[in-house]
Write a protein that holds these residues in place. Sequence first.
Motif, PDB file in Angstrom:
ATOM      1  N   GLU A 101       0.735  -1.233   0.053  1.00 63.07           N
ATOM      2  CA  GLU A 101      -0.046  -0.003  -0.153  1.00 63.07           C
ATOM      3  C   GLU A 101       0.972   1.253   0.103  1.00 63.07           C
ATOM      4  O   GLU A 101       0.305   2.222  -0.195  1.00 63.07           O
ATOM      5  N   GLY A 102       2.134   1.122   0.189  1.00 65.92           N
ATOM      6  CA  GLY A 102       3.091   2.133   0.194  1.00 65.92           C
ATOM      7  C   GLY A 102       3.372   2.738   1.433  1.00 65.92           C
ATOM      8  O   GLY A 102       2.622   2.796   2.479  1.00 65.92           O
ATOM      9  N   ALA A 103       4.182   3.863   1.628  1.00 66.05           N
ATOM     10  CA  ALA A 103       4.530   4.675   2.701  1.00 66.05           C
ATOM     11  C   ALA A 103       3.475   5.689   2.909  1.00 66.05           C
ATOM     12  O   ALA A 103       2.737   6.168   1.819  1.00 66.05           O
ATOM     13  N   ASP A 104       3.391   6.515   4.283  1.00 69.42           N
ATOM     14  CA  ASP A 104       2.596   7.630   4.228  1.00 69.42           C
ATOM     15  C   ASP A 104       3.614   8.932   4.018  1.00 69.42           C
ATOM     16  O   ASP A 104       2.999  10.068   3.453  1.00 69.42           O
ATOM     17  N   ILE A 105       4.792   8.731   4.252  1.00 63.65           N
ATOM     18  CA  ILE A 105       5.834   9.891   3.868  1.00 63.65           C
ATOM     19  C   ILE A 105       6.843   9.393   3.253  1.00 63.65           C
ATOM     20  O   ILE A 105       7.669   8.330   3.926  1.00 63.65           O
ATOM     21  N   SER A 146       4.445   8.313  -4.639  1.00 62.19           N
ATOM     22  CA  SER A 146       3.605   9.380  -4.799  1.00 62.19           C
ATOM     23  C   SER A 146       2.333   8.893  -5.307  1.00 62.19           C
ATOM     24  O   SER A 146       1.119   9.535  -4.944  1.00 62.19           O
ATOM     25  N   SER A 147       2.278   8.147  -6.147  1.00 72.75           N
ATOM     26  CA  SER A 147       0.956   7.688  -7.025  1.00 72.75           C
ATOM     27  C   SER A 147       0.121   6.688  -5.918  1.00 72.75           C
ATOM     28  O   SER A 147      -1.164   6.866  -5.921  1.00 72.75           O
ATOM     29  N   LYS A 148       0.727   6.363  -4.807  1.00 71.30           N
ATOM     30  CA  LYS A 148       0.079   5.716  -3.626  1.00 71.30           C
ATOM     31  C   LYS A 148      -0.367   6.684  -2.497  1.00 71.30           C
ATOM     32  O   LYS A 148      -0.469   6.243  -1.432  1.00 71.30           O
ATOM     33  N   ARG A 149      -0.366   7.868  -2.733  1.00 69.13           N
ATOM     34  CA  ARG A 149      -0.479   9.089  -2.052  1.00 69.13           C
ATOM     35  C   ARG A 149       0.309   9.129  -0.826  1.00 69.13           C
ATOM     36  O   ARG A 149       0.053  10.027   0.093  1.00 69.13           O
ATOM     37  N   ALA A 150       1.777   8.990  -0.951  1.00 69.81           N
ATOM     38  CA  ALA A 150       2.477   9.334  -0.117  1.00 69.81           C
ATOM     39  C   ALA A 150       3.029  10.678  -0.140  1.00 69.81           C
ATOM     40  O   ALA A 150       2.818  11.245  -1.240  1.00 69.81           O
ATOM     41  N   MET A 151       3.267  11.482   1.004  1.00 67.06           N
ATOM     42  CA  MET A 151       3.698  12.693   0.698  1.00 67.06           C
ATOM     43  C   MET A 151       5.133  12.535   0.438  1.00 67.06           C
ATOM     44  O   MET A 151       6.079  11.791   1.138  1.00 67.06           O
ATOM     45  N   GLY A 208       0.675  21.012  -1.193  1.00 63.28           N
ATOM     46  CA  GLY A 208      -0.089  20.025  -1.165  1.00 63.28           C
ATOM     47  C   GLY A 208       0.754  19.072  -0.476  1.00 63.28           C
ATOM     48  O   GLY A 208       1.006  18.900   0.487  1.00 63.28           O
ATOM     49  N   ASN A 209       0.656  17.611  -1.093  1.00 65.58           N
ATOM     50  CA  ASN A 209       1.365  16.611  -0.683  1.00 65.58           C
ATOM     51  C   ASN A 209       3.003  16.288  -1.216  1.00 65.58           C
ATOM     52  O   ASN A 209       3.558  15.324  -0.980  1.00 65.58           O
ATOM     53  N   VAL A 210       3.653  17.569  -1.421  1.00 62.87           N
ATOM     54  CA  VAL A 210       4.907  17.516  -1.721  1.00 62.87           C
ATOM     55  C   VAL A 210       5.525  18.720  -0.452  1.00 62.87           C
ATOM     56  O   VAL A 210       5.097  19.794  -0.301  1.00 62.87           O
ATOM     57  N   MET A 211       6.828  18.521   0.053  1.00 62.55           N
ATOM     58  CA  MET A 211       7.480  19.375   0.773  1.00 62.55           C
ATOM     59  C   MET A 211       9.195  19.317   0.213  1.00 62.55           C
ATOM     60  O   MET A 211       9.631  18.403  -0.170  1.00 62.55           O
ATOM     61  N   SER A 212       9.610  20.505   0.221  1.00 63.76           N
ATOM     62  CA  SER A 212      10.824  20.576  -0.178  1.00 63.76           C
ATOM     63  C   SER A 212      11.806  21.688   0.904  1.00 63.76           C
ATOM     64  O   SER A 212      11.238  22.511   1.416  1.00 63.76           O
ATOM     65  N   THR A 213      13.110  21.404   1.108  1.00 59.97           N
ATOM     66  CA  THR A 213      13.943  22.302   1.870  1.00 59.97           C
ATOM     67  C   THR A 213      15.133  22.828   0.953  1.00 59.97           C
ATOM     68  O   THR A 213      15.548  22.397  -0.085  1.00 59.97           O
ATOM     69  N   THR A 214      15.791  23.882   1.876  1.00 57.18           N
ATOM     70  CA  THR A 214      16.959  24.430   1.230  1.00 57.18           C
ATOM     71  C   THR A 214      18.019  23.604   1.497  1.00 57.18           C
ATOM     72  O   THR A 214      17.940  22.212   1.717  1.00 57.18           O
ATOM     73  N   GLY A 215      19.276  24.047   1.997  1.00 49.94           N
ATOM     74  CA  GLY A 215      20.398  23.137   1.999  1.00 49.94           C
ATOM     75  C   GLY A 215      20.275  22.277   3.394  1.00 49.94           C
ATOM     76  O   GLY A 215      19.330  22.442   4.137  1.00 49.94           O
ATOM     77  N   VAL A 216      21.381  21.838   3.506  1.00 45.82           N
ATOM     78  CA  VAL A 216      21.459  20.283   4.261  1.00 45.82           C
ATOM     79  C   VAL A 216      20.659  20.563   5.963  1.00 45.82           C
ATOM     80  O   VAL A 216      20.001  19.806   6.187  1.00 45.82           O
ATOM     81  N   THR A 217      21.275  21.770   6.395  1.00 45.06           N
ATOM     82  CA  THR A 217      20.727  21.680   7.757  1.00 45.06           C
ATOM     83  C   THR A 217      19.117  22.262   7.925  1.00 45.06           C
ATOM     84  O   THR A 217      18.539  22.242   8.906  1.00 45.06           O
ATOM     85  N   ALA A 218      18.400  22.459   6.847  1.00 40.39           N
ATOM     86  CA  ALA A 218      16.859  22.947   6.705  1.00 40.39           C
ATOM     87  C   ALA A 218      16.417  21.526   7.224  1.00 40.39           C
ATOM     88  O   ALA A 218      15.149  21.684   7.326  1.00 40.39           O
ATOM     89  N   SER A 219      17.052  20.459   6.909  1.00 35.09           N
ATOM     90  CA  SER A 219      16.467  19.227   7.564  1.00 35.09           C
ATOM     91  C   SER A 219      15.842  18.912   9.052  1.00 35.09           C
ATOM     92  O   SER A 219      14.909  18.403   9.373  1.00 35.09           O
ATOM     93  N   ILE A 220      16.717  19.975   9.721  1.00 35.12           N
ATOM     94  CA  ILE A 220      16.134  20.139  11.245  1.00 35.12           C
ATOM     95  C   ILE A 220      14.787  20.673  11.426  1.00 35.12           C
ATOM     96  O   ILE A 220      13.910  20.033  11.847  1.00 35.12           O
ATOM     97  N   PRO A 221      14.483  22.081  10.885  1.00 33.07           N
ATOM     98  CA  PRO A 221      13.158  22.437  11.099  1.00 33.07           C
ATOM     99  C   PRO A 221      12.233  21.791  10.212  1.00 33.07           C
ATOM    100  O   PRO A 221      11.180  21.658  10.482  1.00 33.07           O
ATOM    101  N   ALA A 222      12.621  21.090   8.943  1.00 35.60           N
ATOM    102  CA  ALA A 222      11.836  20.556   8.276  1.00 35.60           C
ATOM    103  C   ALA A 222      11.002  19.093   8.961  1.00 35.60           C
ATOM    104  O   ALA A 222       9.939  18.804   9.137  1.00 35.60           O
ATOM    105  N   SER A 223      12.052  18.556   9.463  1.00 34.69           N
ATOM    106  CA  SER A 223      11.826  17.441  10.331  1.00 34.69           C
ATOM    107  C   SER A 223      10.977  17.357  11.600  1.00 34.69           C
ATOM    108  O   SER A 223       9.864  16.836  12.064  1.00 34.69           O
ATOM    109  N   LEU A 224      11.368  18.869  12.211  1.00 33.58           N
ATOM    110  CA  LEU A 224      10.255  19.288  13.456  1.00 33.58           C
ATOM    111  C   LEU A 224       8.970  19.527  12.951  1.00 33.58           C
ATOM    112  O   LEU A 224       8.018  19.396  13.717  1.00 33.58           O
TER     113      LEU A 224
END
Length: 362
Positions: free
Chosen positions: A110-114, A136-141, A192-208
């Motif tokens: 059924e695929g992942a959620d994220i 993505s076709s299985k509605r994963a973000m 919508g169902n996509v999210m993107s970040t700037t450089g490497v350390t933006a993974s911290i706020p994005a993950s939170l």
Amino acid sequence: MYRIYFRILLLALLTFSAMILASERTAIAAENVIRLAPLKAGRTRPLVAIIADNRGTETTDLIIPYGVIRSADVADVAIVSTHAGIVNLMPALKINPDTTMSEFDRDHPEGADIVIVPAMHDDSSREVIAWVRKQSSKRAMIVSICEGAWLAARAGVFDGKRATTHWYAFDKLRAAFAQTQWVHDQRYVVDGNVMSTTGVTASIPASLALVEAIAGPQQARSLAARMGVGDWNSMHDSAPFHMTTSRLWRFASNTLAFWNHETIRLPAQDGFDEIALALTADAWSRTYRSQAVIAETAKSIRSRHGLVLVPDLSSATDASVIAVPALPSARALDWTLSEIATRYGARTSDIVALQLEYPARH
């Protein structure tokens, strides 16, 4: 009298400007709210798949989301590799994945959620692009971290949407994918169902932000406090992140002065803080003067949240030993940048922060 009028006018202008800025920030925050789709049937919490190309996946892009979401204990998280075997992270560390793409598809049809897409050595990997498209076709973000945007864009998930990426790749992606609205001055962009970040350390706020979307703001605030993170909003100033002549010279001079290169050994034992280790190893390995390694005799070492690290060497007698600081996880980077400045100079610390798109040194 005129001075009084001038001061009143100036105060009014400043107040008006502050109101406009606050309004813009509110609008941006509203745009970047994550709204997750309902869980797949039979699940009580989300299943998060972090893709890893065995040949090369960015260290912090992969480990930060893993560590943050596992620390919060709000989702099931799996590192999903293209093939069985060790995953080589870049610029440092090696890990064992939890499963492979084919195994994940078998176990979770059924695929992942994220699905989290870090930057990878091969940003044209057909396997990864096809898998992202299928999930993505299985509605994963789909969440791209840093230059993982290349893979997400090639999978078509950004078509007609807003997105962002690392400053170095921004203009190239904008030229290659004109159907996407590429956005500056935001650490992460949600459409919508996509999210993107700037450089490497933006993974911290994005993950939170993902933790907040899954479990609510209180859970995210509690985790951020433990990590030493003040906020995880999407605001960002992209302007300082660009190449200059002095920065090019620092990259070149550090590279060419090979007689000054050294190996940095980072001790690690079972129960290590994967977030702090990733930030520390990543930073030391971007100086163009040093390479971080894990030199332990154990065949593998398990982090406090289950990440399986594979040591680089059984011994490293010629390496300088630098311990990962016992600080709140996210503060390890500030400490490491300070140590790099002391050891190699402020300009080297600056080019490390530049690569990580980390604003503390700008």
